[in-house]
Design a protein around this motif. Structure first.
Motif, PDB file in Angstrom:
ATOM      1  N   LYS A 179      -3.842  48.532 -34.297  1.00 57.26           N
ATOM      2  CA  LYS A 179      -2.661  49.061 -33.910  1.00 57.26           C
ATOM      3  C   LYS A 179      -2.578  48.809 -32.246  1.00 57.26           C
ATOM      4  O   LYS A 179      -3.254  49.176 -31.543  1.00 57.26           O
ATOM      5  N   HIS A 180      -1.314  48.600 -31.736  1.00 58.25           N
ATOM      6  CA  HIS A 180      -1.028  48.249 -30.377  1.00 58.25           C
ATOM      7  C   HIS A 180       0.498  48.789 -30.260  1.00 58.25           C
ATOM      8  O   HIS A 180       1.060  48.286 -30.764  1.00 58.25           O
ATOM      9  N   LYS A 181       0.789  49.521 -29.315  1.00 53.86           N
ATOM     10  CA  LYS A 181       1.771  50.396 -28.896  1.00 53.86           C
ATOM     11  C   LYS A 181       2.076  50.268 -27.464  1.00 53.86           C
ATOM     12  O   LYS A 181       1.080  50.898 -26.618  1.00 53.86           O
ATOM     13  N   THR A 182       3.124  49.572 -26.953  1.00 50.36           N
ATOM     14  CA  THR A 182       3.425  49.522 -25.590  1.00 50.36           C
ATOM     15  C   THR A 182       4.869  50.042 -25.211  1.00 50.36           C
ATOM     16  O   THR A 182       5.756  49.468 -25.891  1.00 50.36           O
ATOM     17  N   MET A 183       5.107  50.749 -24.273  1.00 50.71           N
ATOM     18  CA  MET A 183       6.360  51.261 -23.955  1.00 50.71           C
ATOM     19  C   MET A 183       6.557  51.180 -22.401  1.00 50.71           C
ATOM     20  O   MET A 183       5.661  51.706 -21.753  1.00 50.71           O
ATOM     21  N   LEU A 184       7.408  50.240 -21.682  1.00 52.01           N
ATOM     22  CA  LEU A 184       7.558  50.060 -20.277  1.00 52.01           C
ATOM     23  C   LEU A 184       8.878  50.546 -20.184  1.00 52.01           C
ATOM     24  O   LEU A 184       9.873  50.113 -20.729  1.00 52.01           O
ATOM     25  N   THR A 185       9.006  51.159 -18.863  1.00 54.55           N
ATOM     26  CA  THR A 185      10.494  51.351 -18.451  1.00 54.55           C
ATOM     27  C   THR A 185      10.657  50.664 -17.043  1.00 54.55           C
ATOM     28  O   THR A 185       9.906  50.736 -15.990  1.00 54.55           O
ATOM     29  N   LEU A 186      11.780  49.831 -17.147  1.00 55.33           N
ATOM     30  CA  LEU A 186      12.081  48.880 -16.016  1.00 55.33           C
ATOM     31  C   LEU A 186      13.184  49.623 -15.123  1.00 55.33           C
ATOM     32  O   LEU A 186      14.487  49.813 -15.526  1.00 55.33           O
ATOM     33  N   MET A 187      12.643  50.372 -14.095  1.00 51.69           N
ATOM     34  CA  MET A 187      13.732  51.231 -13.541  1.00 51.69           C
ATOM     35  C   MET A 187      14.703  50.360 -12.751  1.00 51.69           C
ATOM     36  O   MET A 187      15.937  50.802 -12.694  1.00 51.69           O
ATOM     37  N   TYR A 188      14.612  49.051 -11.982  1.00 50.78           N
ATOM     38  CA  TYR A 188      15.253  48.422 -11.353  1.00 50.78           C
ATOM     39  C   TYR A 188      14.627  47.168 -11.288  1.00 50.78           C
ATOM     40  O   TYR A 188      13.284  46.902 -11.057  1.00 50.78           O
ATOM     41  N   GLY A 189      15.110  45.894 -11.027  1.00 46.61           N
ATOM     42  CA  GLY A 189      14.611  44.670 -10.703  1.00 46.61           C
ATOM     43  C   GLY A 189      14.395  43.781 -11.964  1.00 46.61           C
ATOM     44  O   GLY A 189      15.040  43.686 -12.737  1.00 46.61           O
ATOM     45  N   LYS A 190      13.108  43.108 -11.901  1.00 48.78           N
ATOM     46  CA  LYS A 190      12.756  42.186 -12.762  1.00 48.78           C
ATOM     47  C   LYS A 190      11.182  42.117 -13.306  1.00 48.78           C
ATOM     48  O   LYS A 190      10.410  42.299 -12.460  1.00 48.78           O
ATOM     49  N   LEU A 191      11.134  42.047 -14.638  1.00 46.42           N
ATOM     50  CA  LEU A 191       9.857  42.147 -15.299  1.00 46.42           C
ATOM     51  C   LEU A 191       9.646  41.011 -16.310  1.00 46.42           C
ATOM     52  O   LEU A 191      10.534  41.191 -17.131  1.00 46.42           O
ATOM     53  N   ARG A 192       8.628  40.308 -16.106  1.00 42.16           N
ATOM     54  CA  ARG A 192       8.175  39.360 -17.238  1.00 42.16           C
ATOM     55  C   ARG A 192       6.985  39.815 -18.186  1.00 42.16           C
ATOM     56  O   ARG A 192       6.037  40.280 -17.551  1.00 42.16           O
ATOM     57  N   ALA A 193       7.171  39.727 -19.485  1.00 42.07           N
ATOM     58  CA  ALA A 193       6.269  40.028 -20.402  1.00 42.07           C
ATOM     59  C   ALA A 193       5.826  38.929 -21.038  1.00 42.07           C
ATOM     60  O   ALA A 193       6.538  38.499 -21.638  1.00 42.07           O
ATOM     61  N   GLN A 194       4.548  38.710 -20.943  1.00 49.22           N
ATOM     62  CA  GLN A 194       3.900  37.601 -21.799  1.00 49.22           C
ATOM     63  C   GLN A 194       2.983  38.202 -22.884  1.00 49.22           C
ATOM     64  O   GLN A 194       1.792  38.510 -22.551  1.00 49.22           O
ATOM     65  N   VAL A 195       3.581  38.144 -24.107  1.00 46.79           N
ATOM     66  CA  VAL A 195       2.954  38.997 -25.260  1.00 46.79           C
ATOM     67  C   VAL A 195       1.871  38.503 -25.971  1.00 46.79           C
ATOM     68  O   VAL A 195       2.307  37.165 -26.228  1.00 46.79           O
ATOM     69  N   ASN A 196       0.687  38.733 -25.991  1.00 43.80           N
ATOM     70  CA  ASN A 196      -0.533  38.100 -26.728  1.00 43.80           C
ATOM     71  C   ASN A 196       0.041  38.081 -28.413  1.00 43.80           C
ATOM     72  O   ASN A 196       0.431  38.816 -28.797  1.00 43.80           O
ATOM     73  N   LYS A 197       0.264  36.768 -28.742  1.00 42.92           N
ATOM     74  CA  LYS A 197       0.669  36.232 -30.164  1.00 42.92           C
ATOM     75  C   LYS A 197      -0.226  37.005 -31.027  1.00 42.92           C
ATOM     76  O   LYS A 197       0.123  37.058 -32.261  1.00 42.92           O
ATOM     77  N   ASP A 198      -1.582  37.367 -30.845  1.00 40.76           N
ATOM     78  CA  ASP A 198      -2.382  37.730 -32.000  1.00 40.76           C
ATOM     79  C   ASP A 198      -2.068  39.133 -32.106  1.00 40.76           C
ATOM     80  O   ASP A 198      -2.516  39.802 -33.266  1.00 40.76           O
ATOM     81  N   ASN A 199      -1.466  39.984 -31.290  1.00 41.07           N
ATOM     82  CA  ASN A 199      -0.862  41.275 -31.436  1.00 41.07           C
ATOM     83  C   ASN A 199       0.214  41.248 -32.523  1.00 41.07           C
ATOM     84  O   ASN A 199       1.145  40.843 -32.066  1.00 41.07           O
ATOM     85  N   LYS A 200       0.062  41.856 -33.379  1.00 38.92           N
ATOM     86  CA  LYS A 200       1.395  41.994 -34.581  1.00 38.92           C
ATOM     87  C   LYS A 200       2.092  43.276 -34.100  1.00 38.92           C
ATOM     88  O   LYS A 200       1.675  44.370 -34.456  1.00 38.92           O
ATOM     89  N   TYR A 201       3.480  42.926 -33.778  1.00 35.43           N
ATOM     90  CA  TYR A 201       4.548  44.122 -33.479  1.00 35.43           C
ATOM     91  C   TYR A 201       5.486  43.968 -34.659  1.00 35.43           C
ATOM     92  O   TYR A 201       6.329  43.277 -34.686  1.00 35.43           O
ATOM     93  N   ASP A 202       5.338  44.997 -35.828  1.00 39.43           N
ATOM     94  CA  ASP A 202       6.213  44.906 -36.746  1.00 39.43           C
ATOM     95  C   ASP A 202       6.335  46.368 -37.414  1.00 39.43           C
ATOM     96  O   ASP A 202       6.781  46.197 -38.320  1.00 39.43           O
ATOM     97  N   SER A 203       6.212  47.420 -36.411  1.00 36.44           N
ATOM     98  CA  SER A 203       6.333  48.618 -37.061  1.00 36.44           C
ATOM     99  C   SER A 203       6.322  49.713 -36.077  1.00 36.44           C
ATOM    100  O   SER A 203       6.267  49.388 -34.728  1.00 36.44           O
ATOM    101  N   LYS A 204       6.550  50.753 -36.292  1.00 34.62           N
ATOM    102  CA  LYS A 204       6.369  52.026 -35.298  1.00 34.62           C
ATOM    103  C   LYS A 204       5.119  51.986 -34.601  1.00 34.62           C
ATOM    104  O   LYS A 204       5.168  52.385 -33.434  1.00 34.62           O
ATOM    105  N   ASP A 205       4.065  51.980 -35.248  1.00 39.27           N
ATOM    106  CA  ASP A 205       2.738  51.964 -34.902  1.00 39.27           C
ATOM    107  C   ASP A 205       2.229  50.760 -34.034  1.00 39.27           C
ATOM    108  O   ASP A 205       1.358  50.728 -33.497  1.00 39.27           O
ATOM    109  N   ASN A 206       3.003  49.601 -34.259  1.00 39.12           N
ATOM    110  CA  ASN A 206       2.655  48.454 -33.586  1.00 39.12           C
ATOM    111  C   ASN A 206       4.162  47.837 -32.929  1.00 39.12           C
ATOM    112  O   ASN A 206       4.823  47.208 -33.408  1.00 39.12           O
ATOM    113  N   SER A 207       4.341  48.235 -31.593  1.00 35.89           N
ATOM    114  CA  SER A 207       5.382  48.032 -30.997  1.00 35.89           C
ATOM    115  C   SER A 207       5.197  47.554 -29.607  1.00 35.89           C
ATOM    116  O   SER A 207       4.277  48.293 -28.828  1.00 35.89           O
TER     117      SER A 207
END
Length: 406
Positions: A179-207
């Motif tokens: 299970k992998h769960k990440t939540m980020l808040t961008l308050m202002y500006g610019k953020l790049r996210a390079q997400v590992n393809k091995d992590n499956k994000y397909d549900s509330k527990d994996n997002s």
């Protein structure tokens, strides 16, 4: 006595008056606010308030909306039992001169440049440097020349561009359960996210979600950039996808769009009034927001965005790039040519033919300012006051780096 009593009553009713004395300086750091034990976070409230010397600056912060858990009494009883057990452990640890609890880092800084810092949940600040560990609740903040690259434990990579602020709200990585769960808040500006393809994000527990004050972007495994610029008139959230797919839309709207690789979309709302904004107030603004259609990015737009948000690209200076490619990078907006963040000033209306001035003294003539946005469009048209007619010329648009009117 009557006057003193009246002043005391005013301070009690309006405590902010007590800190408004000339010369006072209010911290521009956001206070760490979390839900109490036996409460759960259901939403966030964003607010702005004055800070700095004599209230000369404005800070934008957030606070959680908390509600009691279902079995509150049972939760409190369990907390009391755990407190007793922890107390015994703490006493034993104190005798043995050992730490009671060690917070687990969720990642570490792998590259930093310029002015950048990490603000801990307790308000402590540390300059960003290689190998500096980051934890849940940390805020990564960069200034004009600052950039920070962070690798999380689940091998996802975050690149915080200049003039940006990002909060690591949640970062859970359970290798045993997958299970992998990440939540980020961008308050202002610019953020790049390079997400590992091995992590499956397909549900509330994996997002994996990146949210702004108005929008949210959810992914399954991709490489994308989120931008957020809270202006005086509008709050603009945008997503630019390099690879994979991103589900994007207003945080309080059901409507979402899927943004595949090489494409972008934006979500804009009218700026709420200055000061504290409650959940319900912000939700009403978001529900009236405008979600754009998905559009294909231009090649030069992709190249510029990649260069601005990837430290690997930073190893090659712009001057060393081929001349044709560099020329494309320098002109995201066309007719007239302009770079991101620059402003164009045009004289619009029935200006008298042959007149060398923009005649804003006439009823149907205006000097109009537009901003070059990351979509390669001249947007946010603003008719300037008549006294600013000198900013425009009748027969051609003027592009300036400085968008202020002085």
């Amino acid at each position: 006595m009557l006057l003193l009593s009246l002043l005391f009553s005013l301070v009690v009713a309006f405590p902010q008056l007590a800190s408004a004395a000339p010369g006072d300086e209010v911290s521009c750091l956001c206070e760490a606010q979390t839900c109490k034990p036996c409460e759960i976070e259901t939403n966030l409230t964003f607010y702005t308030s004055k800070c700095g010397p004599n209230g000369s600056k404005v800070k934008s912060c957030k606070r959680p909306t908390c509600v009691p858990v279902e079995n509150t009494n049972q939760c409190i009883a369990e907390l009391e039992q755990n407190s007793k057990a922890t107390g015994n452990i703490a006493q034993k640890a104190q005798k043995e001169n050992a730490p009671v609890v060690a917070l687990m880092p969720v990642g570490a800084v792998t590259n930093s440049q310029g002015k950048a810092k990490v603000i801990r949940a307790n308000g402590k600040q540390e300059l960003a440097r290689n190998d500096l560990e980051v934890f849940e609740g940390d805020v990564i903040q960069t200034e004009g020349d600052g950039k920070v690259r962070v690798q999380l434990k689940d091998r996802n990579i975050l690149s915080v561009a200049s003039d940006s602020q990002v909060v690591i709200d949640t970062q859970q990585n359970d290798a045993a359960s997958g299970k992998h769960k990440t939540m980020l808040t961008l308050m202002y500006g610019k953020l790049r996210a390079q997400v590992n393809k091995d992590n499956k994000y397909d549900s509330k527990d994996n997002s994996f979600n990146v949210r702004t004050k108005a929008a949210v972007a959810g992914v399954r495994g991709t490489d994308f950039v989120t931008t957020f610029y809270p202006g005086d008139k509008s709050w603009l959230s945008e997503v630019f996808t390099f690879e994979g797919k991103v589900e994007f839309g207003g945080d309080a709207q059901e409507q979402k769009v899927l943004v595949p690789g090489g494409q972008t979309a934006s979500f804009a709302i009218n700026s709420p009034p200055p000061g504290e904004v409650t959940d319900m107030q912000l939700k009403s603004y978001i529900q009236k927001g405008a979600l754009s259609e998905v559009r294909e990015m231009k090649e030069q737009e992709i190249e510029k965005l990649d260069f601005a948000t990837d430290f690997k690209a930073q190893q090659t200076k712009p001057a060393e790039k081929p001349a044709a490619s560099q020329a494309a990078v320098e002109a995201i907006c066309s007719e007239p040519k302009g770079d991101f963040g620059q402003c164009s000033f045009t004289c619009e209306g029935s200006n008298p033919s042959g007149d060398s001035r923009c005649r804003t003294d006439l009823l149907n003539v205006r000097c109009v300012r537009r901003v070059c946005n990351a979509n390669g469009q001249w947007a946010e048209a603003t008719a300037l006051p008549r006294s600013y007619g000198s900013f425009c010329q009748p027969e051609r648009a003027i592009v300036r780096k400085d968008c202020s009117q002085h």
